[in-house]
Write an enzyme that holds these catalytic residues in place. Structure first.
Site, PDB file in Angstrom:
ATOM      1  CG  ASP A  84      -1.788   1.186   1.347  1.00 49.04           C
ATOM      2  OD1 ASP A  84      -2.343   1.603   0.314  1.00 49.04           O
ATOM      3  OD2 ASP A  84      -1.921   1.737   2.459  1.00 49.04           O
ATOM      4  CG  ASP A  86      -1.430   7.662   0.792  1.00 48.74           C
ATOM      5  OD1 ASP A  86      -0.488   8.449   0.663  1.00 48.74           O
ATOM      6  OD2 ASP A  86      -2.311   7.505  -0.067  1.00 48.74           O
TER       7      ASP A  86
END
Length: 321
Positions: A84, A86
């Protein structure tokens, strides 16, 4: 620059029983003005793996120990590491995306401000455009917003475009650093032929900026990016992770995902992948009961929490009572 995968026409093939539907409203159990009570996971919580048997509350996991990851033949390594963006590569939410949303709202004179706690609740909704739409639907649309639903789609898209420009300026100035261990783990994976991708609900331009400016062009050229509207349904739907596996031509079960949120965990597990959680500022108290391992961060020596060898072992682990 990093390779960005184009918009596919096909939808996710994940079984319906494993798929979480994308929320279009703020969760009823967590009103905007009331922070919900969360519980810590009793899943695998590793605070400093050294191989062997790691205690994890109600369960334990058998982890194969090895003296060096270089002893693993290529077939035993993960086929891909999927990150991922953020909260995993960079802890961007509180002082990055949130600030950029507020600057956009201020520029457009909308009379809207997302404080730290409110934004934490909004993060339960994957995607910035979806986040704004859900917020406005619940609290009321600004006076300057269009009145028809079709026009509001364009209005939200324009807000998100400006927000992305402001966020990219922060990244280009390198005001937000990479989290500990990110470079080390990516370099190790690339050196050993493990495919690396970033799979995010954030805007593709913002994710590309993070990868290019903070990881550097040499790494970025070897990393694929699956982001934004590349899939029709965002996390917690598994579509983006299934797209990554399909694009690489590998089995989902051979992938290890690094996430920081409950919705990202749900997406990874629904895709049939192993998932390691590295907790971030907003997600530390979320429920990670289904995670395969949980750490504070990836970490660098002398505070290294896990490495590629651990990821390889994770694919082979078996739960014991």
């Amino acid at each position: 620059m990093a390779t960005v995968v184009p918009l596919p026409g096909a939808s996710s093939s994940a079984p319906a029983s494993r798929r979480s539907s994308q929320s279009s409203t703020i969760p009823r159990t967590s009103p905007l003005l009331k922070r919900p009570t969360r519980r810590f996971s009793s899943a695998l919580v590793f605070m400093g793996w050294r191989g062997g048997l790691a205690p994890i509350g109600r369960r334990s996991v058998a982890v194969c120990a090895a003296s060096s990851s270089s002893h693993f033949p290529p077939s035993t390594l993960p086929a891909a590491l999927l990150f991922d963006c953020d909260g995993v590569l960079v802890d961007t939410e509180k002082d990055g995306h949130r600030i950029s949303f507020n600057e956009t709202f201020d520029e457009k004179e909308l009379g809207v401000t997302w404080d730290v706690d409110l934004y934490g609740e909004l993060l339960k909704i994957g995607g910035g455009k979806e986040r704004m739409t859900a917020y406005f639907n619940q609290v009321g649309w600004p006076e300057k917003a269009p009145k028809t639903e079709e026009q509001r789609v364009g209005f939200v898209a324009s807000l998100h475009k400006r927000k992305t420009e402001l966020f990219m300026a922060l990244i280009e100035k390198k005001l937000l650093p990479l989290r500990p261990g990110v470079e080390r783990l990516i370099d190790d994976a690339l050196a050993k032929g493990v495919k690396v991708a970033v799979c995010s609900t954030s805007n593709e331009k913002a994710v590309s900026a993070i990868v290019s400016f903070l990881l550097g062009s040499e790494r970025a050229d070897k990393i694929k990016i699956f982001a934004g509207d590349v899939v029709p349904r965002k996390k917690p739907d598994p579509a983006i992770y299934l797209l990554a596996a399909n694009t690489f031509g590998i089995e989902p079960s051979s992938c290890v995902v690094v996430e920081d949120s409950a919705i990202g965990l749900a997406a990874a597990k629904s895709a049939g992948m192993k998932c390691i959680i590295t907790k971030s500022g907003y997600t530390a108290e979320e429920d990670f009961i289904d995670a395969d391992a949980i750490f504070e961060c990836i970490g660098d020596p002398p505070k290294q929490h896990f490495d590629l060898e651990f990821c390889a072992n994770l694919l082979k682990k078996q739960y014991v009572s």
